[in-house]
Design an enzyme around this catalytic site. Structure first.
Site, PDB file in Angstrom:
ATOM      1  CB  CYS A   5      70.609  48.159  34.775  1.00 37.42           C
ATOM      2  SG  CYS A   5      71.103  46.457  34.519  1.00 37.42           S
ATOM      3  CD  GLU A  24      67.136  48.177  41.651  1.00 35.65           C
ATOM      4  OE1 GLU A  24      68.368  48.147  41.852  1.00 35.65           O
ATOM      5  OE2 GLU A  24      66.437  47.140  41.594  1.00 35.65           O
ATOM      6  CG  ASN A  64      76.388  46.959  45.064  1.00 34.93           C
ATOM      7  OD1 ASN A  64      77.462  46.396  45.013  1.00 34.93           O
ATOM      8  ND2 ASN A  64      76.201  48.170  44.553  1.00 34.93           N
TER       9      ASN A  64
HETATM   10 FE1  F3S Z   1      72.231  45.980  36.453  1.00 33.44          FE
HETATM   11 FE2  F3S Z   1      72.796  44.008  38.004  1.00 33.44          FE
HETATM   12 FE3  F3S Z   1      74.405  45.988  37.849  1.00 33.44          FE
HETATM   13  S1  F3S Z   1      70.851  44.953  37.764  1.00 33.44           S
HETATM   14  S2  F3S Z   1      73.153  47.733  37.405  1.00 33.44           S
HETATM   15  S3  F3S Z   1      73.913  44.551  36.199  1.00 33.44           S
HETATM   16  S4  F3S Z   1      73.917  44.900  39.679  1.00 33.44           S
END
Ligand code: F3S
Length: 283
Positions: free
Chosen positions: A96, A126, A222
């Site tokens: 990302c 991550e 999350n």
């Molecule tokens: Fe990127 Fe935010 Fe999703 S960092 S992977 S858009 S939770």
């Protein structure tokens, strides 16, 4: 019964792009993902049925036929990235962009000699990836209390970043407390806006409903955080991965039910949950 679905539930931008990228590579030779593409069993199983293989280490490839390795949205460390690009396999990087930005910040600050603090779970992929861009050892904090245990050097400059899915309010408390330390701090607001919006909306929704359902992988950090936030506002909060986990007899016709979902939950699973809950009380 009334069902209110959070507008911010489901795939975030980064996950959507990563999933699109992996599906776009199908049929173009051997395809490997470096870790499961997302924390969602149904998507991972679908990809496996189409021949996509999950690897966790380049060594697992051994003499496997050359093909494409896809890096998921969590990103990887610099060492892993270098090893992949030098492996002779084609690399598709679906990290990302918000995670990539953290890599750049950590790499730059650590090379300038700053200390690095990561607010997050050091065992999360991550965070392991972020750590791997630092030129110096990093410190971790999961809440403001952890700061007291860190051997921070007086007068030194530290750069702090947060895991993108870290609890936004908790990160603000960490940043605030850091200001009391005799150090210089470069604060980086790296909790992803999608995460922040999702957490804020979930908290608000959980405070308005009788029961709350949080949909997402049991190993999705999350989703776990969403569950904690909702549970603090609504005692009857249920974390489910699919409709199989739903205990339908807890819902009644008079309930107002809120639904939210983690960033790796596909839309069709959310829709199935809505349908099941609705059907369960229509007797
Ligand atoms: Fe990127 Fe935010 Fe999703 S960092 S992977 S858009 S939770």
């Amino acid at each position: 019964m009334k069902i209110i679905v959070a507008e911010t539930s489901g795939f975030c931008f980064g996950v959507e792009k990563a999933v699109e990228k992996v599906y776009a590579q199908l049929g173009q030779g051997p395809l490997y993902t470096y870790g499961p593409i997302i924390h969602n069993r149904s998507v991972v199983e679908d990809l496996e049925s189409k021949g996509v293989r999950i690897i966790h280490d380049l060594k697992e490839l051994g003499t496997s036929p050359k093909g494409t390795i896809l890096i998921r949205s969590h990103g990887v460390s610099k060492a892993e990235m270098d090893a992949m690009t030098g492996s002779g396999f084609r690399v598709v990087d679906a990290t990302c962009p918000y995670v990539k930005k953290i890599h750049r910040v950590v790499e730059r600050c650590s090379r300038l000699g700053d200390g690095v603090i990561i607010a997050g779970d050091e065992n999360h992929p991550e965070v392991a990836g972020i750590k791997g861009w630092s030129a110096v050892p990093v410190y971790y904090a999961t809440d403001e209390g952890d700061l007291d245990k860190l051997p921070l050097e007086e007068g030194k400059e530290y750069c702090i970043v947060a895991q993108t899915t870290f609890n936004y309010e908790k990160y603000q408390r960490i940043l605030k407390k850091l200001q009391n330390f005799p150090i210089r701090v470069i604060m980086n607001e790296t909790v992803c806006q999608a995460t922040e919006d999702r957490q804020k909306e979930a908290e608000k929704l959980a405070g308005m409903v009788d029961k709350m359902i949080v949909v997402g992988g049991k190993n999705s950090s999350n989703t776990q955080k969403l569950y904690e936030i909702c549970k603090s506002r609504c005692a009857q909060t249920y974390h489910i991965e699919t409709i199989d986990d739903l205990v339908l007899n807890v819902f009644s016709e008079s309930d107002i039910i809120g639904i939210t979902a983690g960033a790796s939950t596909p839309k069709n699973i959310i829709e199935e949950v809505i349908l099941h809950v609705r059907n369960a009380t229509e007797f």
